[in-house]
Design an enzyme around this catalytic site. Structure first.
Site, mmCIF file in Angstrom:
data_model
loop_
_atom_site.group_PDB
_atom_site.id
_atom_site.type_symbol
_atom_site.label_atom_id
_atom_site.label_comp_id
_atom_site.label_asym_id
_atom_site.label_seq_id
_atom_site.Cartn_x
_atom_site.Cartn_y
_atom_site.Cartn_z
ATOM 1 N N ASP A 53 0.861 -1.180 0.000
ATOM 2 C CA ASP A 53 0.000 0.000 0.000
ATOM 3 C C ASP A 53 0.898 1.231 0.000
ATOM 4 O O ASP A 53 2.104 1.136 0.273
ATOM 5 C CB ASP A 53 -0.897 -0.033 1.240
ATOM 6 C CG ASP A 53 -1.829 1.161 1.292
ATOM 7 O OD1 ASP A 53 -2.332 1.563 0.233
ATOM 8 O OD2 ASP A 53 -2.046 1.686 2.398
ATOM 9 N N GLU B 277 -3.356 21.173 0.485
ATOM 10 C CA GLU B 277 -3.958 22.462 0.828
ATOM 11 C C GLU B 277 -3.772 22.749 2.307
ATOM 12 O O GLU B 277 -3.468 23.872 2.702
ATOM 13 C CB GLU B 277 -5.434 22.453 0.462
ATOM 14 C CG GLU B 277 -5.717 22.773 -0.999
ATOM 15 C CD GLU B 277 -6.893 23.718 -1.115
ATOM 16 O OE1 GLU B 277 -7.908 23.447 -0.479
ATOM 17 O OE2 GLU B 277 -6.789 24.719 -1.833
ATOM 18 N N GLY C 270 -5.096 3.320 -3.339
ATOM 19 C CA GLY C 270 -6.373 3.924 -3.690
ATOM 20 C C GLY C 270 -6.241 5.366 -4.105
ATOM 21 O O GLY C 270 -7.238 6.018 -4.436
ATOM 22 N N ASP C 271 -5.022 5.906 -4.103
ATOM 23 C CA ASP C 271 -4.807 7.311 -4.463
ATOM 24 C C ASP C 271 -4.924 7.531 -5.961
ATOM 25 O O ASP C 271 -4.921 6.600 -6.761
ATOM 26 C CB ASP C 271 -3.423 7.768 -3.986
ATOM 27 C CG ASP C 271 -3.466 8.220 -2.531
ATOM 28 O OD1 ASP C 271 -4.572 8.258 -1.978
ATOM 29 O OD2 ASP C 271 -2.408 8.507 -1.972
ATOM 30 N N LYS D 168 -7.081 -5.361 -5.075
ATOM 31 C CA LYS D 168 -5.760 -5.650 -4.532
ATOM 32 C C LYS D 168 -5.579 -7.154 -4.328
ATOM 33 O O LYS D 168 -4.554 -7.730 -4.696
ATOM 34 C CB LYS D 168 -5.552 -4.917 -3.202
ATOM 35 C CG LYS D 168 -5.489 -3.402 -3.313
ATOM 36 C CD LYS D 168 -5.212 -2.774 -1.945
ATOM 37 C CE LYS D 168 -5.082 -1.263 -2.046
ATOM 38 N NZ LYS D 168 -4.753 -0.637 -0.743
ATOM 39 N N ASN E 138 -8.441 -1.293 4.321
ATOM 40 C CA ASN E 138 -8.542 -1.545 2.878
ATOM 41 C C ASN E 138 -7.460 -2.498 2.382
ATOM 42 O O ASN E 138 -7.506 -2.933 1.232
ATOM 43 C CB ASN E 138 -8.454 -0.217 2.107
ATOM 44 C CG ASN E 138 -7.163 0.526 2.382
ATOM 45 O OD1 ASN E 138 -6.713 0.607 3.519
ATOM 46 N ND2 ASN E 138 -6.552 1.074 1.356
ATOM 47 N N ASP E 139 -6.503 -2.832 3.228
ATOM 48 C CA ASP E 139 -5.435 -3.755 2.836
ATOM 49 C C ASP E 139 -5.659 -5.167 3.380
ATOM 50 O O ASP E 139 -4.853 -6.062 3.112
ATOM 51 C CB ASP E 139 -4.078 -3.240 3.346
ATOM 52 C CG ASP E 139 -3.781 -1.838 2.864
ATOM 53 O OD1 ASP E 139 -3.974 -1.579 1.674
ATOM 54 O OD2 ASP E 139 -3.365 -0.995 3.684
#
Length: 1490
Positions: A697, A801, A979-980, A1107, A1130-1131
Site C-alpha cells: 500500500d 492544501e 487507492g490514491d 488488490k 482496505n489492505d
C-alpha cells in the site's frame, strides 16, 4: 415494468384458454367482493442458451430490464392473504426457457400445460417441444398492490377480462407482450373426484420422495419447478409487501457460489441493457467482453445463473418486524476461525492435512496390534499427541486473539432510536432498518443512508482511511426532504420510508437505490451513504438508517476470508513424505518377499529353536506366506523412524524460537511509538526467505501520510535550505538541526517545523513579495476553519492544501473564517476581510484554481497551480525571475518535492463586470457548459505576475528508498497498490525510486473500455519486444565466483551492471477502472505478460478486492511467493490473499495488523525482516531438514542391513530404548541449536549483500535434489556404520578369550558409533558457534554415555554390560576411529573442493567477514545502496493532482456554511440560487456589482 396476468377469479382453466402477458400495470377492477382481481407478477427472463439467437436474447433482456425498473409485487399462496385464482395459487413467477425464440416485434403464442395441482406447468412453442416452466406456488409470497386493493368478488367463468386502465407508467411496446395459450390441463374431463385423486396421489408421491436421504433427489417435476421458481422468486421484491410474509429462505450452495462470482466483477448480470454476444450492447454480460468461440457456452451459463439471482434489498425504517422476514445479516462481526464446538474437529482436520500426522496415526494403529509390532505404541502416541496438542494450543491462542478483536468491535456502543428515544446499544445488536445517531470523531457502525446532519443543507464530512487509505475529507449530503427532521427524535422515530436498493457488494464507490416516502420516490446514490469504517469529521452529529449490517457491509465484503497458510517447504515435505512412504513400502515389500523365501527354504527346519506362532499354518508354504505378510507390517513399524514424528516437533520448536528472535530484535523496535516487530504466526518464518513479489500500500505504508511545507521560492530567491556560513554549502537536515522559533505568533502550531530563519525575518521586515506570497496562500483555497476547544483547526479536502494554509498561518498570515461571500484572515494581528467574488474551481484538466477578491475597491485574482500551466499564462516581462524560479522548480522536483506555482493579477472593474456577465451566460448554458466555462476562465487567468513557488514534501517514512533499492537488488519485485490518484501515486513512485528518469518508458493504462485496455496492453507489449530485440546482451556476469585481488571491484561492477539493467527497464501504471478489464480472464495473461517485464508496477485507484485479485493473479500464474504489506482496513483482503501478510502499525487503525502474519512499525523494517530474519530462517530450516533426513536415514537403514543377517525376521539391531530416545535425547538438541542460531553471515553483511537472498527464490537450499543427496548420504553412512563393525565383531574374540560376536554387543557398538558420527557431522555443518551450540553438541555426546550407563546399570536394561564390555577393548576404539574417518573424509574433501574451486556468493561473503574480523577495521562502503535523493524527472504540483473538484461551488453557494449571512443586511452580496434547485454555476459571482 411488470407483466400483468389477466384472469377472472374462479374461472376454470381449460385447453385453448389464453393468458395475455403484457408489460403494463393496471389498476384492479372495481366491484363487489369476489370480482376479478388483477394479479401482477414480475417478469424474470433467463438468458438464452448458447444455441439461442441474438433476437431471443434481446427480447429477454428488454423484458427483464422493464420488470426490474417497475418493481411491482406479486400474488402469493392462498392462506397468506393472497387472492386465489381458479381455486389454486396463481403463477407468481415465470421463467422464460431457452427454447423460446420470439422474433423482435412479434407477439408470441406459447402453449401451456398446467399440472393437476396447479403448482407447476410446462411451456413450449408447440406440444412436441416442451420445456420446464417454474411456477412458484409453494412458498408464501408478498401480495402485490393490485391484489391488496382489489375487493374479492365472485365472477362467472369466461374469457379473461381486458386489463383495467393502467397507472401512469411508460407504455409497453408490442414486442414486449407474450400471449400464453393453455395447451393441456391434466385431469381435465376425468371428473372432479378423479382430479382430486390425482392431486392427492401427487401429494403422497411428493411426501415419499421428501423422505429420501439424498437432498434434492427424487423430487417430482412439478415440485422441482416450484423450487426452482422459489429460488429465483426470492430475488423478486414487492413495492408494498405484506408484513405477514414469512422469512426469506437461506441461500443454497449454488446461489452462494454464483454470488461470489458476482462479487469478483467478472460477470455483472444486468449491469447494462445492451445486447449479448451478438446484440452489440455494452452490458457487462453482453458486448463488453467478447468471449472466444470455445467459451461462449460457459459464459452464457454463468450469465444465466446470475440473472436468475438478481435481487434487490427492501428495507422499512424503524420496522424491525417487517425487516426480520428477510433474514438480513445483523451487525455482528466474526473474523475468527473456530468456536468452542468446532475447534477440535476443524483443528484436527487442518493438522491431519499434513501427511506426516496422518501417517503416524496409521502407524499408531498398527503398533496397537501385538502380533506385528516389535515396538511399544507409546513411542509413537506420545510424540504425536504432543505435536497435535502444541499446535492446537498455538492455533487456539491465535484464534483467541481474533475473538478478542471481534469482541472489542461488537461491544462498541451506538445510539439507536427506540420508540422515539435514543438508547445505547452494542454494535452487534444494531439491525437493518434501525435509525442510529453518530457523533463527531466516531466510527460509523454500519452502512447507513444519511437522513439528517448538524451541518447546513444536510452536509457531513467523513474520513475514509479505513476503506481506501485516504485521510482527506470527503463530503456527503442527505436528501433535503429528510434533512428537515434535524435531530428531532420523535420525527426520526416515526420515519417510515421504504428503501429499495442493490444487494450487498464490494463496490466502494457505487450505490443504487430509491427511497419511497410520503407518496414520493427519491433516487439514492453513493453521495448519500456512509460506509462502515468511516469516521465522522467536522460534523457534530448525524442520523442515518442502516442499509447493510455486519458481513453485508462493503467493508466486510472487501475483507478476504481467513485462510490456512502453509509454506512451500511444508508442501514439499508432504511430497517428500509420500515418496518416503513409498520407499518404506518398497523396503517392506522386499523384506516380506525375502522373509517368505527364507522361511520356505530355511526357517521351516529350525522351528525347534524358532517356533512359529499358533496363528501360522503348519504347512511350509502357507506358514511362510503368513509369516511374510506379518513381517511386512512389522518392518513398516521398525523402519518408520525414517520419517520420525520428532521431525515435526523439531520444526515447530524451531519456528517458535525464530518467532521470538523476530520479536526480540531491537533493530526493528520503533522508539517513537514504542512498537516492536511481532510474529503473529509461527508457521511461516522460512517463507520470509523466499519472497519474490511484494505488494505494498502507499498511504501510511510508504508515506507518513503527512504533508510538510519544506521549501519555497519567492521573487527568485530560495528559502528553506540551510547554508553553512563557512563553506556556503547546503547542509543536510537532521534531527539535531535547530528549527525556527514561531512562538511569537499566538496562532502557531507546535508541530510545524521550518529550518531557514531568513524567511521569517523577511516577513517581519514587511517584505512585499513575501507578504503577497503568504497572503495568496491564506486566501486561495477551499479549506474550512473550525474552533475546537478554543483552538483553530483546519479541515481540508487534500493534505496539500492543509500544509499550505498551515504554513501561511505559522508565518503570521492566519486564515480565520469564511462565508459564502467573504474570507477573513489575520496578518500579524490585524484582521483583513476580503469580498469573495468568484472561485474558479480546480479540475484535473485545468490543474489550477483561482479566487477573485475585492478589498478597499481593488480587484485581484489569486491563482495557484501546476508550473507548466501557470507559466503559460504569465506576462512576458520579468524573464529573469521566471528563469530563476524555473531552476528552483527543477531543484525541488529533483529532490522529490511536490511543487506549485503562485501568481496574481490586478483586475479592472469594467473588464471584470464584462467578464462576469459572459461568465454567467456560460454558467447557465445547457449545452457544452464545461467547455464554455473553461474558455471564460482562460480569458481572465492570463497576463498574471509570478510570485513564486512552493515545495511540499509528502513525507516518506524513514529509509523507504533504501529499503526498496535493497529489496530490488535482492531480486524482489515491488508492486504498489493504492487507492490514491494516478499522479499522486506516480509522484510517490519517483520519491521512493520505484520510478526513475533512467527508465526507457513508463506505460500508463487508463482506458475505460475492454477494447481500449486490450489495445493499450498490446501496444506496450510490442514496445517492450522492439526494445528487447535492439538491445545488445551484456557478456559480463553479474555474480562472479572468482576470489582474487579484484574481488571488490567485481562486486561493484556486478552492482553497476544491475543498476544499468534496472535503469534501462520499464514501469507500468494502471488505474482501477482499467484494472477491472485487465483482470478479466481474456486479458489477464496479456496484462501479466506486460507487467512481468516491467521493473515497477503501480496500480492506483484500486478497490480492496482488486488488490486481492492482483495478488491471486501472481500466485496463480507465476507460482511465486508473495508478500502484502499495508496499514489500513482496505489492505486486509490483500494481506489475507498473499502467502505472507505484514501489517504496519500506522495511523489508520489496527485492522491490517490483526489480519496479518507479521507486524512492524515502519516500512523500512521490512528490509531486515526479509533479508535478515527471513533469509536466516530459510537457511536454518533447509540446513536442519538436510541434516535431519541424513541422520534418520543413517539410523533407520541399519535395520535394513541387519535384516540380511537375521532371516528378515524384523529383529532390531538396536536396543528398543535406544530406538525410542535416539531422536528425542541423543540427537535432538544439536539440530535444534542449528535450526535456531546458525547463520552463514551476520546481519550486517546480509543487508550489505542483498543478493544473498536470491537462493530462496529458486529453492536452492532444500529441494528434491538436496533431499536425495541427504538420503543417499544417510544410505552410505548406514551401510558403513553397520558393515565395518559387523566385519570387525563377526567371530570376534577378545584377548582374554571372551566371545564378542553377540547381537547385543554389536548393537551397542553400532549405536555408539552412530551417535559419534552424526554429532561430528553436525559439528561440521555448524557455521556459527554460540554457547548453546557448544553445550548441545558436546553435551549430547556426553549425555549419551551417561544415560546408557544409567539405563543399563541403574535401571537394569536389557543390554546391560554390552557397551562397557566393548569399550574395554581396543577393538572398539579402532573400529570407531576407522568408521568416523571413512565417513568424514569424503565430506571434508567434497566441501573443500567446492569452496575453493566453485565458491558460492555466501562462501565469498563469509570469507570476507572472517577477514574483516581479523583486521582491526575495514571500510564498510564496499557495496552501497543508491542514495535516497536522486535527481528525477520533473513531476510537479502534487496539489494539482491530489485536489478534488467541487468544494468551490459548495463554499460560494453557502451550502457548506454553518451560519449564513443575511442576504440584505451584510456587507457583501450573497449569491442567489438558480431555478434548478441548487446554486448557480457562477461560483459565487453576484448578479450586480456594488
Amino acid at each position: 415494468m411488470p407483466v400483468c396476468w389477466c384472469r377472472a377469479a374462479g374461472a376454470k382453466v381449460r385447453a385453448g384458454d389464453r393468458w395475455r402477458a403484457c408489460a403494463g400495470a393496471g389498476a384492479p377492477g372495481a366491484g363487489a367482493p369476489g370480482a376479478g382481481a388483477l394479479i401482477s407478477a414480475r417478469w424474470r427472463a433467463l438468458a438464452a442458451a448458447a444455441e439461442a439467437d441474438a433476437e431471443a436474447q434481446a427480447v429477454a433482456r428488454r423484458l427483464s430490464t422493464a420488470s426490474r425498473v417497475a418493481g411491482l409485487g406479486w400474488a402469493g399462496q392462498g392462506g397468506h392473504g393472497a387472492r386465489v385464482v381458479c381455486g389454486r395459487p396463481p403463477p407468481p413467477l415465470l421463467l422464460l426457457p431457452p427454447p423460446l425464440r420470439p422474433r423482435v416485434g412479434a407477439s408470441v403464442r406459447v402453449s401451456v400445460r398446467v399440472c393437476g395441482d396447479g403448482r407447476s406447468a410446462c411451456v413450449g412453442e408447440r406440444p412436441e417441444v416442451q420445456s420446464s416452466l417454474a411456477l412458484s406456488g409453494r412458498r408464501g409470497a408478498r401480495q402485490g398492490p393490485a391484489a391488496e386493493e382489489a375487493p374479492a368478488a365472485a365472477a362467472a367463468p369466461g374469457p379473461p377480462p381486458s386489463p383495467p386502465p393502467a397507472q401512469p407508467q411508460p407504455q409497453p411496446r408490442d414486442h414486449d407482450a407474450l400471449e400464453l395459450e393453455v395447451f393441456e390441463v391434466e385431469g381435465e374431463g376425468q371428473g372432479e373426484a378423479e382430479g382430486e385423486g390425482q392431486r392427492e396421489r401427487h401429494r403422497q408421491r411428493h411426501r415419499r420422495k421428501r423422505r429420501r436421504a439424498s437432498a434434492g433427489a427424487g423430487k417430482c417435476r412439478g415440485c422441482e419447478a416450484a423450487a426452482a421458481a422459489g429460488a429465483a422468486g426470492a430475488a423478486v421484491a414487492a413495492e408494498e409487501p405484506s408484513p405477514t410474509t414469512p422469512p426469506r429462505r437461506p441461500n443454497t450452495l449454488r446461489e452462494s457460489l454464483l454470488s461470489v462470482l458476482g462479487k469478483l466483477v467478472v460477470w455483472r448480470a444486468g449491469a447494462g441493457t445492451g445486447g449479448g454476444t451478438g446484440g452489440g450492447g455494452t452490458g457487462a454480460g453482453g458486448g463488453r467482453y467478447r468471449p472466444h468461440a470455445e467459451s461462449v457456452a460457459p459464459s452464457l451459463e454463468c450469465a444465466r445463473g446470475l440473472c436468475a439471482l438478481e435481487t434487490e434489498r427492501r428495507i422499512r425504517a424503524n420496522d424491525r418486524e417487517y425487516n426480520s422476514q428477510f433474514n438480513y445479516a445483523n451487525n455482528y462481526i466474526k473474523t475468527s476461525k473456530y468456536t468452542v464446538l468446532t475447534f477440535l474437529p476443524l483443528n484436527l482436520f487442518e493438522q491431519f492435512q499434513r501427511l506426516a500426522n496422518f501417517y503416524f496415526l496409521c502407524l499408531l494403529v498398527l503398533q496397537l496390534i501385538p502380533a506385528i509390532s516389535s515396538l511399544t505404541w507409546v513411542t509413537t502416541a506420545v510424540p504425536l499427541i504432543g505435536v497435535l496438542l502444541l499446535t492446537a494450543i498455538k492455533d487456539a491462542y491465535d484464534d483467541y486473539q481474533r475473538h478478542t478483536s471481534d469482541s472489542q468491535v461488537n461491544t462498541r456502543l451506538s445510539k439507536v432510536l427506540r420508540g422515539g428515544r435514543l438508547a445505547e446499544e452494542r454494535w452487534a445488536e444494531v439491525q437493518v432498518g434501525d435509525v442510529i445517531r453518530m457523533e463527531n470523531d466516531q466510527f460509523v457502525a454500519a452502512d447507513v443512508l444519511l437522513l439528517s446532519t448538524s451541518e447546513p443543507n444536510g452536509l457531513c464530512f467523513i474520513e475514509t482511511a479505513e476503506l481506501d487509505g485516504e485521510t482527506n475529507l470527503k463530503c456527503r449530503q442527505c436528501l433535503p426532504e429528510t434533512a428537515e427532521m434535524g435531530q428531532n427524535d420523535s420525527l426520526l422515530g416515526t420515519f417510515d420510508g421504504e428503501i429499495a436498493c442493490e444487494t450487498p457488494n464490494n463496490l466502494l464507490n457505487k450505490f443504487e437505490g430509491a427511497l419511497a416516502w410520503k407518496q414520493k420516490r427519491f433516487p439514492l446514490d453513493n453521495d448519500k451513504i456512509l460506509l462502515r469504517g468511516c469516521i465522522l469529521r467536522n460534523t457534530q452529529w448525524c442520523y442515518g438508517v442502516v442499509i447493510f449490517a455486519g458481513k453485508d457491509t462493503k467493508l466486510m465484503q472487501n475483507s478476504g476470508k481467513t485462510k490456512f497458510k502453509r509454506t512451500s517447504i511444508d508442501r514439499l515435505l508432504n511430497f517428500i513424505i509420500i515418496g518416503i512412504v513409498f520407499f518404506l513400502l518398497s523396503m517392506c515389500l522386499f523384506c516380506m518377499i525375502a522373509c517368505g523365501i527364507w522361511e520356505t527354504l530355511t526357517g521351516q527346519y529350525f522351528q525347534v529353536y524358532l517356533p512359529w506362532d499358533k496363528l501360522v499354518p503348519s504347512e511350509p508354504l502357507g506358514g511362510a506366506t503368513v509369516i511374510a505378510l506379518l513381517v511386512f507390517f512389522s518392518y513398516a513399524i521398525v523402519l518408520n523412524t525414517v520419517v520420525p514424528i520428532s521431525l515435526y516437533v523439531s520444526v515447530e520448536v524451531i519456528r517458535f524460537a525464530q518467532s521470538f528472535l523476530i520479536n526480540w530484535d531491537e533493530k526493528m523496535y520503533y522508539e517513537k511509538t514504542g512498537t516492536a516487530a511481532k510474529a503473529r504466526t509461527t508457521t511461516l518464518n522460512e517463507e520470509l526467505g523466499q519472497i519474490e513479489y511484494v505488494f505494498s500500500d502507499k498511504t501510511g505504508t510508504l508515506t507518513q501520510n503527512i504533508m510538510t511545507f519544506n521549501k519555497c521560492s519567492i521573487a527568485g530567491k530560495v528559502y528553506g535550505d540551510i547554508i553553512d556560513e563557512t563553506t556556503n554549502e547546503i547542509l543536510e537536515v537532521t534531527e539535531n538541526t535547530p528549527t525556527v522559533d514561531f512562538s511569537g505568533n499566538p496562532n502557531y502550531e507546535p508541530d510545524f517545523k521550518f529550518y531557514d530563519g531568513t524567511l521569517l525575518d523577511a516577513v517581519r521586515q514587511n517584505n512585499t513579495d513575501v507578504h503577497n506570497f503568504f497572503r495568496l496562500l491564506a486566501l486561495c483555497h477551499t479549506v474550512m476553519p473550525e474552533e475546537r476547544n478554543n483552538k483553530l483547526e483546519y479541515q481540508a479536502q487534500s493534505p496539500d492544501e492543509s500544509a499550505l494554509v498551515s504554513a501561511a498561518r505559522n508565518f503570521g498570515f492566519v486564515f480565520k473564517e469564511r462565508s459564502p461571500n467573504s474570507i477573513t484572515i489575520e496578518v500579524n494581528g490585524q484582521k483583513e476581510m476580503y469580498e469573495l467574488l468568484c472561485i474558479l474551481d480546480f479540475n484535473n484538466v485545468r490543474k489550477r484554481m483561482s479566487v477573485i477578491l475585492r478589498r478597499k475597491g481593488q480587484l485581484r485574482l489569486y491563482c495557484k497551480g501546476a508550473d507548466n500551466v501557470i507559466y503559460e499564462r504569465l506576462k512576458e516581462d520579468r524573464g529573469d525571475m521566471k528563469s530563476k524560479t524555473q531552476e528552483h522548480l527543477n531543484k525541488f522536483a529533483g529532490e522529490g518535492l511536490r511543487t506549485l506555482c503562485l501568481a496574481v493579477r490586478d483586475l479592472d472593474e469594467v473588464f471584470f463586470n464584462n467578464w462576469k456577465h459572459r461568465h454567467q451566460e456560460a454558467a447557465l448554458s445547457l449545452q457544452n457548459r464545461d467547455e464554455k466555462l473553461d474558455a471564460i476562465y482562460e480569458e481572465i487567468e492570463r497576463d498574471m505576475t509570478l510570485l513564486g513557488a512552493t515545495a511540499i514534501e509528502d513525507k516518506l517514512q524513514d529509509g523507504v528508498p533504501q529499503t526498496i533499492a535493497n529489496l530490488a537488488l535482492a531480486g524482489i519485485k515491488i508492486w504498489v497498490l493504492t487507492g490514491d490518484k494516478q499522479e499522486t501515486a506516480i509522484n510517490i513512485g519517483y520519491s521512493c525510486q520505484l520510478l526513475t528518469d533512467e527508465m526507457i518508458d513508463i506505460f500508463i493504462i487508463d482506458a475505460s473500455t475492454f477494447e481500449e485496455v486490450e489495445s493499450q496492453l498490446v501496444k506496450y507489449r510490442e514496445s517492450i519486444r522492439s526494445v528487447s530485440n535492439h538491445q545488445v546482451p551484456t557478456a559480463v556476469s553479474i555474480v562472479t565466483f572468482r576470489w582474487d585481488q579484484h574481488s571488490e571491484s567485481e562486486y561493484q561492477r556486478g552492482q553497476s551492471i544491475d543498476d544499468s539493467e534496472n535503469g534501462g527497464s520499464f514501469a507500468l501504471v494502471i488505474n482501477g477502472h482499467s484494472l477491472v478489464h485487465a483482470l478479466h480472464p481474456q486479458l489477464e495473461k496479456l496484462f501479466l505478460d506486460v507487467a512481468s517485464q516491467c521493473k515497477s508496477v503501480i496500480c492506483c485507484r484500486v478497490t480492496p478486492l482488486q488488490k486481492a485479485m492482483v495478488v491471486e493473479l501472481i500466485k496463480k500464474n507465476k507460482k511465486a511467493r508473495t508478500l502484502a504489506i499495508g496499514d489500513g482496513a482496505n489492505d486486509v483482503s490483500m494481506i489475507k490473499a498473499a502467502h505472507i501478510g505484514v501489517g504496519v502499525s500506522g495511523q489508520e487503525g489496527m485492522q491490517a495488523v490483526l489480519a496479518s502474519d507479521y507486524s512492524i512499525a515502519q516500512f523500512r523494517f521490512l528490509e531486515r525482516l526479509l533479508l535478515v530474519h527471513g533469509r536466516w530462517s530459510y537457511y536454518r530450516m533447509c540446513k536442519f531438514l538436510r541434516y535431519f533426513f541424513y541422520k534418520n536415514f543413517a539410523f533407520t537403514l541399519c535395520h535394513f542391513w541387519f535384516a540380511f543377517f537375521c532371516g528378515f525376521s524384523a529383529q532390531t539391531v538396536f536396543d528398543p530404548f535406544f530406538i525410542s530416545v535416539y531422536n528425542l535425547f541423543y540427537t535432538s538438541c544439536p539440530v535444534l541449536a542449528l535450526g535456531i542460531f546458525d547463520q552463514d553471515v551476520n546481519d550486517r553483511y546480509s543487508i550489505m549483500y542483498p543478493r544473498l537472498y536470491s537462493p530462496g527464490h529458486f529453492d536452492l537450499l532444500f529441494n528434491k535434489k538436496e533431499f536425495l543427496r541427504s538420503a543417499l548420504h544417510g544410505f552410505f553412512t548406514s551401510c558403513v556404520l553397520f558393515l565395518i563393525p559387523y566385519g570387525t565383531y563377526k567371530d570376534g574374540v577378545s584377548p582374554k578369550g571372551h566371545v564378542l560376536s553377540d547381537h547385543m554387543l554389536l548393537g551397542s557398538v553400532v549405536a555408539t558409533i552412530l551417535v559419534i558420527v552424526v554429532t561430528a557431522q553436525i559439528a561440521m555443518d555448524t557455521s556459527y558457534w554460540t554457547m548453546f551450540n557448544h553445550v548441545t553438541v558436546w553435551g549430547s555426546l556426553t549425555f549419551y554415555f551417561a544415560l546408557q550407563f544409567f539405563y543399563n546399570f541403574v535401571i537394569h536394561g536389557a543390554y546391560v554390560g554390552s557397551l562397557s564390555k566393548a569399550m574395554s577393548e581396543a577393538t572398539f576404539w579402532f573400529t570407531t576411529v576407522l568408521t568416523v574417518t571413512v565417513l568424514m573424509i569424503p565430506v571434508l574433501a567434497w566441501r573443500f573442493y567446492f569452496v575453493d574451486v566453485k565458491p558460492t556468493l555466501s562462501d565469498r561473503v563469509r570469507l570476507k567477514q572472517r577477514l574483516a574480523q581479523l583486521r582491526s577495521r575495514q571500510s564498510q562502503d564496499v557495496l552501497r545502496t543508491p542514495s535516497a535523493r536522486r535527481t528525477r524527472r520533473s513531476i510537479r504540483s502534487g496539489y494539482a493532482f491530489a485536489h478534488q473538484e467541487g468544494f468551490g461551488r459548495l463554499i460560494t453557494s453557502g451550502k457548506i456554511m454553518r451560519k449564513l449571512p443575511r442576504s440584505n443586511g451584510g456587507d457583501f452580496f450573497f449569491p442567489s440560487f438558480s431555478n434548478h434547485g441548487g446554486p448557480s454555476n457562477l461560483g459565487g459571482v453576484p448578479t450586480h456589482m456594488e
